[in-house]
Design a protein around this motif. Structure first.
Motif, PDB file in Angstrom:
ATOM      1  N   UNK A  54       0.804  -1.212   0.000  1.00 23.87           N
ATOM      2  CA  UNK A  54       0.000   0.000   0.000  1.00 23.87           C
ATOM      3  C   UNK A  54       0.836   1.260   0.000  1.00 23.87           C
ATOM      4  N   UNK A  55       1.996   1.196   0.642  1.00 22.01           N
ATOM      5  CA  UNK A  55       2.869   2.364   0.696  1.00 22.01           C
ATOM      6  C   UNK A  55       3.674   2.560  -0.575  1.00 22.01           C
ATOM      7  N   UNK A  56       3.960   1.475  -1.280  1.00 24.48           N
ATOM      8  CA  UNK A  56       4.864   1.538  -2.416  1.00 24.48           C
ATOM      9  C   UNK A  56       4.178   1.501  -3.781  1.00 24.48           C
ATOM     10  N   UNK A  57       2.997   0.899  -3.845  1.00 28.87           N
ATOM     11  CA  UNK A  57       2.355   0.672  -5.136  1.00 28.87           C
ATOM     12  C   UNK A  57       0.897   1.119  -5.108  1.00 28.87           C
ATOM     13  N   UNK A  58       0.335   1.279  -6.287  1.00 29.81           N
ATOM     14  CA  UNK A  58      -1.088   1.614  -6.402  1.00 29.81           C
ATOM     15  C   UNK A  58      -1.905   0.330  -6.392  1.00 29.81           C
ATOM     16  N   UNK A  59      -1.975  -0.279  -5.249  1.00 32.69           N
ATOM     17  CA  UNK A  59      -2.782  -1.487  -5.107  1.00 32.69           C
ATOM     18  C   UNK A  59      -4.132  -1.116  -4.508  1.00 32.69           C
ATOM     19  N   UNK A  60      -5.170  -1.870  -4.812  1.00 32.31           N
ATOM     20  CA  UNK A  60      -6.503  -1.564  -4.279  1.00 32.31           C
ATOM     21  C   UNK A  60      -6.613  -2.006  -2.816  1.00 32.31           C
ATOM     22  N   UNK A  61      -6.505  -1.087  -1.906  1.00 36.93           N
ATOM     23  CA  UNK A  61      -6.539  -1.422  -0.483  1.00 36.93           C
ATOM     24  C   UNK A  61      -7.978  -1.616  -0.022  1.00 36.93           C
ATOM     25  N   UNK A  62      -8.578  -2.662  -0.520  1.00 41.57           N
ATOM     26  CA  UNK A  62      -9.956  -3.008  -0.185  1.00 41.57           C
ATOM     27  C   UNK A  62      -9.967  -4.266   0.682  1.00 41.57           C
ATOM     28  N   UNK A  63     -11.097  -4.526   1.306  1.00 41.04           N
ATOM     29  CA  UNK A  63     -11.235  -5.748   2.096  1.00 41.04           C
ATOM     30  C   UNK A  63     -11.054  -6.982   1.222  1.00 41.04           C
ATOM     31  N   UNK A  64     -11.547  -6.900  -0.020  1.00 44.69           N
ATOM     32  CA  UNK A  64     -11.434  -8.034  -0.939  1.00 44.69           C
ATOM     33  C   UNK A  64      -9.972  -8.321  -1.274  1.00 44.69           C
ATOM     34  N   UNK A  65      -9.204  -7.270  -1.529  1.00 41.63           N
ATOM     35  CA  UNK A  65      -7.781  -7.459  -1.830  1.00 41.63           C
ATOM     36  C   UNK A  65      -7.049  -8.014  -0.615  1.00 41.63           C
ATOM     37  N   UNK A  66      -7.340  -7.469   0.571  1.00 43.09           N
ATOM     38  CA  UNK A  66      -6.684  -7.939   1.796  1.00 43.09           C
ATOM     39  C   UNK A  66      -6.989  -9.418   2.031  1.00 43.09           C
ATOM     40  N   UNK A  67      -8.242  -9.825   1.781  1.00 45.02           N
ATOM     41  CA  UNK A  67      -8.622 -11.228   1.960  1.00 45.02           C
ATOM     42  C   UNK A  67      -7.880 -12.120   0.968  1.00 45.02           C
ATOM     43  N   UNK A  68      -7.852 -11.718  -0.295  1.00 44.40           N
ATOM     44  CA  UNK A  68      -7.199 -12.550  -1.308  1.00 44.40           C
ATOM     45  C   UNK A  68      -5.690 -12.597  -1.114  1.00 44.40           C
ATOM     46  N   UNK A  69      -5.101 -11.509  -0.638  1.00 50.12           N
ATOM     47  CA  UNK A  69      -3.674 -11.529  -0.304  1.00 50.12           C
ATOM     48  C   UNK A  69      -3.421 -12.515   0.828  1.00 50.12           C
ATOM     49  N   UNK A  70      -4.302 -12.512   1.822  1.00 50.16           N
ATOM     50  CA  UNK A  70      -4.172 -13.444   2.942  1.00 50.16           C
ATOM     51  C   UNK A  70      -4.311 -14.887   2.457  1.00 50.16           C
ATOM     52  N   UNK A  71      -5.269 -15.128   1.560  1.00 61.71           N
ATOM     53  CA  UNK A  71      -5.460 -16.465   0.992  1.00 61.71           C
ATOM     54  C   UNK A  71      -4.222 -16.903   0.217  1.00 61.71           C
ATOM     55  N   UNK A  72      -3.684 -16.004  -0.615  1.00 57.04           N
ATOM     56  CA  UNK A  72      -2.492 -16.323  -1.405  1.00 57.04           C
ATOM     57  C   UNK A  72      -1.312 -16.658  -0.506  1.00 57.04           C
ATOM     58  N   UNK A  73      -1.146 -15.908   0.580  1.00 58.01           N
ATOM     59  CA  UNK A  73      -0.034 -16.155   1.495  1.00 58.01           C
ATOM     60  C   UNK A  73      -0.223 -17.476   2.229  1.00 58.01           C
ATOM     61  N   UNK A  74      -1.454 -17.779   2.653  1.00 57.86           N
ATOM     62  CA  UNK A  74      -1.721 -19.047   3.335  1.00 57.86           C
ATOM     63  C   UNK A  74      -1.344 -20.229   2.447  1.00 57.86           C
ATOM     64  N   UNK A  75      -1.777 -20.187   1.181  1.00 57.43           N
ATOM     65  CA  UNK A  75      -1.500 -21.298   0.275  1.00 57.43           C
ATOM     66  C   UNK A  75      -0.025 -21.351  -0.082  1.00 57.43           C
ATOM     67  N   UNK A  76       0.567 -20.192  -0.375  1.00 56.32           N
ATOM     68  CA  UNK A  76       1.967 -20.151  -0.793  1.00 56.32           C
ATOM     69  C   UNK A  76       2.900 -20.618   0.318  1.00 56.32           C
ATOM     70  N   UNK A  77       2.655 -20.199   1.552  1.00 58.02           N
ATOM     71  CA  UNK A  77       3.531 -20.624   2.645  1.00 58.02           C
ATOM     72  C   UNK A  77       3.405 -22.127   2.892  1.00 58.02           C
ATOM     73  N   UNK A  78       2.190 -22.664   2.735  1.00 57.77           N
ATOM     74  CA  UNK A  78       2.019 -24.108   2.884  1.00 57.77           C
ATOM     75  C   UNK A  78       2.824 -24.858   1.823  1.00 57.77           C
ATOM     76  N   UNK A  79       2.808 -24.360   0.596  1.00 58.04           N
ATOM     77  CA  UNK A  79       3.570 -24.991  -0.479  1.00 58.04           C
ATOM     78  C   UNK A  79       5.072 -24.827  -0.268  1.00 58.04           C
ATOM     79  N   UNK A  80       5.481 -23.654   0.211  1.00 59.67           N
ATOM     80  CA  UNK A  80       6.903 -23.422   0.465  1.00 59.67           C
ATOM     81  C   UNK A  80       7.405 -24.351   1.576  1.00 59.67           C
ATOM     82  N   UNK A  81       6.608 -24.486   2.618  1.00 60.14           N
ATOM     83  CA  UNK A  81       6.998 -25.370   3.714  1.00 60.14           C
ATOM     84  C   UNK A  81       7.042 -26.819   3.250  1.00 60.14           C
TER      85      UNK A  81
END
Length: 202
Positions: free
Chosen positions: A140-167
């Motif tokens: 949010x500080x560096x880029x023009x990203x949509x700081x909406x609840x929907x974006x925050x949720x999908x970012x959280x989902x992406x991180x949950x899945x990605x960290x599981x795969x990385x682990x």
């Protein structure tokens, strides 16, 4: 002035204890970590360990918090924008995660403490949510990203899945199974690309 040397010694002692715990986790795993081993390896007394960390849970949480801070410092070094955009920035973030899993003592087993949440249930603590919040703040500080609840949720989902795969990539292979690392990148892009295309080009 008289308290500064004491504070410095305390900081150095905490660093030593955390470094020692990280090395022992690499050798014995999280379940094999004991305060007695940390004390012996660091040439401290058990009483000194308990002075800073009243139990193994607090020691692990402190090490996990340090892992997160080191990860964020490496992932967003200098706070410079990626000229290719924020999606590519997230590719670099995953690369940093993989590199720390290979090189940072204790990181491969402990990561950001999600494994602690599973062992010591606390509904107020979620390691990936903290990571997601920090990444969201940076984007949010560096880029023009949509700081909406929907974006925050999908970012959280992406991180949950990605960290599981990385682990999963590092569970057996200390260098990381590239198949799972590649899937983590694909998942992040597929989940978040709709927001990227919605952001007007600069």
């Amino acid at each position: 002035m008289r308290t500064e040397p004491v504070q410095q010694r305390s900081s150095e002692r905490i660093t030593l204890l955390l470094d020692t715990a990280a090395s022992l986790i690499d050798e014995k795993g999280i379940d094999g970590l004991t305060t007695s081993d940390v004390a012996a390896r660091s040439r401290s007394s058990v009483g000194v360990v308990y002075r800073y960390f009243p139990n193994i849970q607090s020691l692990l949480r402190s090490l996990a918090a340090r892992n997160l801070e080191r990860f964020l410092a490496a992932a967003f070094v200098g706070g410079e924008k990626n000229p290719a955009g924020w999606i590519e920035e997230l590719d670099n973030v995953l690369d940093v995660y993989a590199q720390l899993s290979r090189s940072e003592p204790g990181f491969r087993a402990l990561h950001f403490g999600g494994v602690i949440d599973e062992r010591f249930i606390d509904s107020q603590i979620n390691a990936n949510s903290e990571l997601s919040n920090r990444v969201l703040q940076y984007l949010g500080a560096q880029y023009e990203v949509p700081l909406t609840d929907e974006f925050a949720l999908d970012l959280d989902v992406a991180i949950e899945i990605a960290t599981a795969l990385m682990q999963r990539a590092f569970r057996v292979d200390r260098n990381g199974d590239e198949r799972y690392l590649a899937k983590a990148r694909i998942v992040v892009r597929e989940v978040l690309e709709p927001f990227n295309s919605a952001v007007p080009a600069e």
